[in-house]
Scaffold this motif. Structure first.
Motif, mmCIF file in Angstrom:
data_model
loop_
_atom_site.group_PDB
_atom_site.id
_atom_site.type_symbol
_atom_site.label_atom_id
_atom_site.label_comp_id
_atom_site.label_asym_id
_atom_site.label_seq_id
_atom_site.Cartn_x
_atom_site.Cartn_y
_atom_site.Cartn_z
ATOM 1 N N ARG A 62 0.865 -1.090 0.144
ATOM 2 C CA ARG A 62 -0.065 -0.070 -0.206
ATOM 3 C C ARG A 62 0.623 1.141 0.185
ATOM 4 N NH1 ARG A 62 -2.727 -4.132 1.981
ATOM 5 N NH2 ARG A 62 -4.862 -4.610 1.428
ATOM 6 N N LEU A 63 1.987 1.282 0.715
ATOM 7 C CA LEU A 63 2.853 2.426 0.969
ATOM 8 C C LEU A 63 3.939 2.429 -0.219
ATOM 9 C CD1 LEU A 63 4.419 2.480 4.821
ATOM 10 C CD2 LEU A 63 2.192 4.181 3.669
ATOM 11 N N PHE A 64 4.501 1.779 -0.754
ATOM 12 C CA PHE A 64 4.719 1.636 -1.999
ATOM 13 C C PHE A 64 4.834 0.821 -3.260
ATOM 14 C CE2 PHE A 64 7.631 0.981 1.945
ATOM 15 C CZ PHE A 64 7.847 3.123 1.953
ATOM 16 N N PRO A 65 3.690 1.538 -3.852
ATOM 17 C CA PRO A 65 3.020 0.730 -5.155
ATOM 18 C C PRO A 65 3.929 1.088 -6.402
ATOM 19 C CG PRO A 65 1.451 2.693 -4.948
ATOM 20 C CD PRO A 65 2.375 2.488 -3.919
ATOM 21 N N ASP A 66 4.547 2.079 -6.247
ATOM 22 C CA ASP A 66 4.910 2.458 -7.328
ATOM 23 C C ASP A 66 7.364 1.860 -7.198
ATOM 24 O OD1 ASP A 66 3.197 3.870 -8.762
ATOM 25 O OD2 ASP A 66 3.514 5.666 -7.181
ATOM 26 N N GLU A 67 6.896 1.264 -6.313
ATOM 27 C CA GLU A 67 8.899 1.424 -6.308
ATOM 28 C C GLU A 67 8.818 0.238 -5.824
ATOM 29 O OE1 GLU A 67 11.070 3.167 -5.031
ATOM 30 O OE2 GLU A 67 9.887 5.123 -4.254
ATOM 31 N N MET A 68 7.687 -1.233 -6.263
ATOM 32 C CA MET A 68 8.268 -2.741 -5.841
ATOM 33 C C MET A 68 6.484 -3.312 -6.608
ATOM 34 S SD MET A 68 9.521 -3.368 -2.186
ATOM 35 C CE MET A 68 10.303 -1.973 -2.484
#
Length: 437
Positions: A62-68
């Motif tokens: 939920r926090l890092f959908p653009d990172e991994m």
């Protein structure tokens, strides 16, 4: 989730990946979220039967959908957390959240393990490396050493104050070798922390070496510490709606900042108690509105011997630089050395358990709040930050006996210490880096 410096709200945003490798923002500030995600729907859906690794993976999704990818986020959490917190009863209305079941027997294993695996994940397939600089007052160094040992493309340099960490802490950070390098500094933790900060502002050093940090100033360590507040809330029956408070033994204030982040994202926490030893600059700020850093004072709770806590900068940002807003959510509590010893002795005598000096500080502050101003029907979760066997010499003074040492600590105590001595000035660290690499 994107981040920018605490000191320049107009600065550009950066990603998690960029922030964890930079460690410190270019202006000397700390990276802090630019927006506040709302995870309240996720928290309301927690059943309390999720494993810690499962919860951590879902929060990362939920926090890092653009990172991994979702799959990578869950796999990263599973790899980082083969250990988990344990919630036990300590006293009426007080639970103890045991955070010492990881490899170095301290709460910092959670942040260090996540950061190490995240860095390895981001470096995978790239023709690059990282050199970690980290200062420790005790537990950070041992946790970082264990977490980063033999990680690909990563070296670690740990600065610790000579004579001011426990024997087991020193053994854990000085006996691994290979990619783990220990510097025994002639000075205090505050000296070590200052040296690390100034190294990141040294343009020649940062040009010559790919420096980053594994202290709680690094987001990759700070954010995963928020996961165990969520886990404890769910395990304690938080969804039933009763008021819940957390007591946090505090030194550099990364642990409390992580809890406050979880609260800002929607975790229904009613308040925090910042438990300190004689190094009480934050309780003093909460009382007076004046933040007055000063040299640290050695105490029995040595991992909390911090006179200028770095993460206070983040706490201020989190509360909009509003003293009253912080006071409404955080209460300060200070405990003397004599009170630390007497609390350790009392729990051993009355409950048959050992607690480390830091956990004892939290328990005494929890008792004071419970017996004073805690709303009826509420509950406190007090963080047990380290295994008592990491502080056998303090247990001997307080209780007249030593706790049994876990096998993983027994083994490390047999190893040979390997550390280089260094002065307490920035040029001493620079010289050590040019010598090592």
């Amino acid at each position: 989730m994107k981040f920018r410096s605490t000191r320049d709200p107009g600065a550009g945003e950066t990603s998690l990946q960029s922030a964890i490798f930079k460690g410190l923002a270019p202006d000397g500030g700390l990276y802090h979220p630019t927006a506040t995600p709302d995870l309240s729907d996720y928290f309301r859906g927690l059943r309390g039967d999720e494993s810690f690794a499962e919860l951590a993976g879902e929060v990362c999704v939920r926090l890092f959908p653009d990172e991994m990818t979702s799959e990578d986020a869950r796999a990263l959490a599973e790899k980082a957390f083969p250990f988990a917190p344990e919630l036990v009863e300590a006293a009426p209305a007080i639970s103890l959240l045991e955070l010492f079941h990881g490899p170095s027997c301290a709460f910092k294993d959670f942040g260090a393990s996540f950061l190490a695996n995240a860095m390895e994940y981001f470096l995978d397939g790239r023709d690059s490396r990282a050199i970690i600089l980290t200062a420790t007052s005790g537990d950070t160094g041992s946790a970082v050493a264990q977490a980063f040992y033999r990680k690909r493309n990563i070296d670690v340099v740990i600065l610790y104050p000579s004579g001011r960490v426990s024997p087991s802490q020193e053994k854990q950070l000085t006996t691994l070798g290979e990619n783990i390098h220990a510097l025994e500094v002639d000075g205090s933790f505050d000296d070590c922390q200052r040296m690390v900060k100034e190294a990141f502002l040294d343009t020649k050093l940062t040009r010559d070496y790919p420096l980053t940090s594994a202290n709680s100033i690094n987001l990759g360590r700070l954010i995963p510490q928020s996961f165990y507040y969520m886990y404890a809330w769910a395990k304690s029956g938080g969804p039933e709606g009763r008021q819940l408070f957390f007591t946090i033994p505090s030194g550099n204030f990364g642990n409390l900042t992580a809890g406050a982040l979880a609260w800002s994202w929607g975790l229904p926490v009613s308040g925090f108690i910042a438990a300190t030893n004689a190094n009480d600059v934050v309780p003093e700020y909460l009382e007076s509105g004046n933040f007055s850093p000063r040299p640290s004072i050695p105490t029995y709770a040595n991992a909390m011997d911090v006179g200028n806590p770095s993460n206070f900068e983040r706490l201020l940002k989190l509360f909009g630089d509003n003293h009253e807003a912080m006071r409404r959510m955080i209460r300060g509590c200070r405990v003397t050395d004599d009170e630390i010893l007497s609390t350790m002795a009392r729990y051993r005598r009355e409950s048959g358990v050992f607690v480390c000096p830091h956990s004892a500080t939290g328990l005494l502050c929890s008792e004071r709040f419970r017996d004073g101003s805690m709303p009826e029907g509420s509950r406190i979760i007090s963080l047990a930050t380290a295994h008592p066997a990491k502080f056998t010499e303090v247990s001997l003074v307080a209780c007249g006996e030593e706790p049994e040492m876990p096998p993983r600590l027994q083994e490390v105590m047999k190893r040979q210490k390997r550390a280089d001595r260094a002065g307490n000035q920035p040029e001493d660290l620079a010289a050590a880096l040019y010598r090592l690499f």
